[in-house]
Design a protein around this motif. Sequence first.
Motif, short mmCIF file in Angstrom:
data_model
loop_
_atom_site.label_atom_id
_atom_site.label_comp_id
_atom_site.label_asym_id
_atom_site.label_seq_id
_atom_site.Cartn_x
_atom_site.Cartn_y
_atom_site.Cartn_z
N GLY A 125 0.85 -1.18 0.00
CA GLY A 125 0.00 0.00 0.00
C GLY A 125 0.89 1.23 0.00
N ASP A 126 0.69 2.08 1.00
CA ASP A 126 1.51 3.29 1.11
C ASP A 126 2.57 3.17 2.20
N GLU A 127 2.75 1.97 2.76
CA GLU A 127 3.73 1.78 3.83
C GLU A 127 4.95 1.01 3.34
N ILE A 128 6.10 1.46 3.81
CA ILE A 128 7.38 0.85 3.43
C ILE A 128 8.05 0.32 4.69
N THR A 129 8.48 -0.92 4.62
CA THR A 129 9.28 -1.53 5.68
C THR A 129 10.60 -1.93 5.05
N ALA A 130 11.71 -1.46 5.63
CA ALA A 130 13.01 -1.72 5.04
C ALA A 130 14.07 -1.90 6.12
N VAL A 131 15.24 -2.36 5.68
CA VAL A 131 16.41 -2.46 6.56
C VAL A 131 17.42 -1.43 6.05
N PHE A 132 17.86 -0.58 6.96
CA PHE A 132 18.80 0.50 6.66
C PHE A 132 20.17 0.10 7.18
N ASP A 133 21.12 -0.10 6.27
CA ASP A 133 22.51 -0.38 6.62
C ASP A 133 23.28 0.92 6.44
N TYR A 134 23.92 1.37 7.52
CA TYR A 134 24.57 2.66 7.49
C TYR A 134 25.81 2.68 8.37
N MET A 135 26.60 3.74 8.20
CA MET A 135 27.76 3.94 9.04
C MET A 135 27.56 5.23 9.82
N ILE A 136 27.87 5.14 11.13
CA ILE A 136 27.79 6.30 12.00
C ILE A 136 29.00 6.24 12.94
N GLU A 137 29.73 7.33 13.00
CA GLU A 137 30.93 7.42 13.83
C GLU A 137 31.87 6.23 13.62
N GLY A 138 32.03 5.81 12.36
CA GLY A 138 32.94 4.72 12.02
C GLY A 138 32.42 3.33 12.29
N SER A 139 31.19 3.21 12.76
CA SER A 139 30.61 1.91 13.10
C SER A 139 29.48 1.57 12.13
N ILE A 140 29.47 0.34 11.64
CA ILE A 140 28.40 -0.11 10.75
C ILE A 140 27.22 -0.56 11.60
N GLN A 141 26.04 -0.05 11.26
CA GLN A 141 24.80 -0.37 11.97
C GLN A 141 23.76 -0.87 10.98
N VAL B 106 25.89 7.17 -0.98
CA VAL B 106 26.29 6.13 -1.94
C VAL B 106 27.74 5.71 -1.67
N ASP B 107 28.61 6.70 -1.49
CA ASP B 107 30.02 6.41 -1.19
C ASP B 107 30.15 5.62 0.11
N MET B 108 29.41 6.03 1.12
CA MET B 108 29.48 5.36 2.41
C MET B 108 29.00 3.91 2.30
N TYR B 109 27.93 3.70 1.53
CA TYR B 109 27.43 2.33 1.36
C TYR B 109 28.47 1.47 0.65
N GLY B 110 29.20 2.04 -0.28
CA GLY B 110 30.28 1.31 -0.95
C GLY B 110 31.35 0.90 0.05
N MET B 111 31.69 1.80 0.98
CA MET B 111 32.67 1.46 2.03
C MET B 111 32.13 0.37 2.96
N ILE B 112 30.83 0.42 3.25
CA ILE B 112 30.22 -0.61 4.10
C ILE B 112 30.35 -1.97 3.41
N GLN B 113 30.04 -2.00 2.13
CA GLN B 113 30.11 -3.26 1.38
C GLN B 113 31.54 -3.82 1.37
N LYS B 114 32.53 -2.94 1.21
CA LYS B 114 33.93 -3.39 1.22
C LYS B 114 34.29 -3.98 2.59
N GLN B 115 33.85 -3.29 3.67
CA GLN B 115 34.17 -3.79 5.01
C GLN B 115 33.49 -5.12 5.31
N LYS B 116 32.30 -5.31 4.75
CA LYS B 116 31.57 -6.56 4.93
C LYS B 116 32.10 -7.67 4.02
N GLY B 117 32.93 -7.28 3.06
CA GLY B 117 33.50 -8.26 2.13
C GLY B 117 32.57 -8.62 0.99
N ASN B 118 31.61 -7.74 0.67
CA ASN B 118 30.67 -7.99 -0.44
C ASN B 118 31.16 -7.37 -1.72
#
Length: 174
Positions: free
Chosen positions: A89-105, A162-174
């Motif tokens: 409908g009009d509701e979105i449920t998602a998982v947000f992968d992000y970096m904050i203060e050098g930590s992946i959350q 976008v750049d940060m997500y690329g760094m997250i993917q590298k750290q996760k080994g994806n």
Amino acid sequence: MKKTLPGLLFAAVLLVSCQNTPKQPESENTEPRSGGKPPTKTSCYELRFGPDLTAIELTVVGDEVSGFMAWEPDQKDGARGMFKGQKVGDEITAVFDYMIEGSIQSEEVLFKMEGDKLLQGRGEMDDKDGQLTFKDKSKLDWEEIFTLTDCANIKESIARAVDMYGMIQKQKGN
């Protein structure tokens, strides 16, 4: 000279045709795609509070959503990354992968689409296997209201996400 002029013209045409075209700020493809894929719609939203900015680029393809989000408070570290999920409908449920203060959350995010606004749900969360999830979705506060904006207005913030997500993917080994 006669032999080099056609060669130069060909090289110039090739160079111009190979340049990347810039992404449109908002786009909607309502034509059915080959293979019966649903249309794609990309919209941008912003929430400004004084000098603080939260920017969202949201792409919807059928019932699948993805997007980049950048929370950029003035003179503080922010959070930037990507979310993926489902729209019902009009509701979105998602998982947000992000970096904050050098930590992946990783955390669950919920949005409601209301006309040209995007509301983000806030509420008490629990840590379940390294991912923050809402304790009770029926008790969410929907007072965080993003307004539709031209994607050009938030392009730098989204580029950082976008750049940060690329760094997250590298750290996760994806």
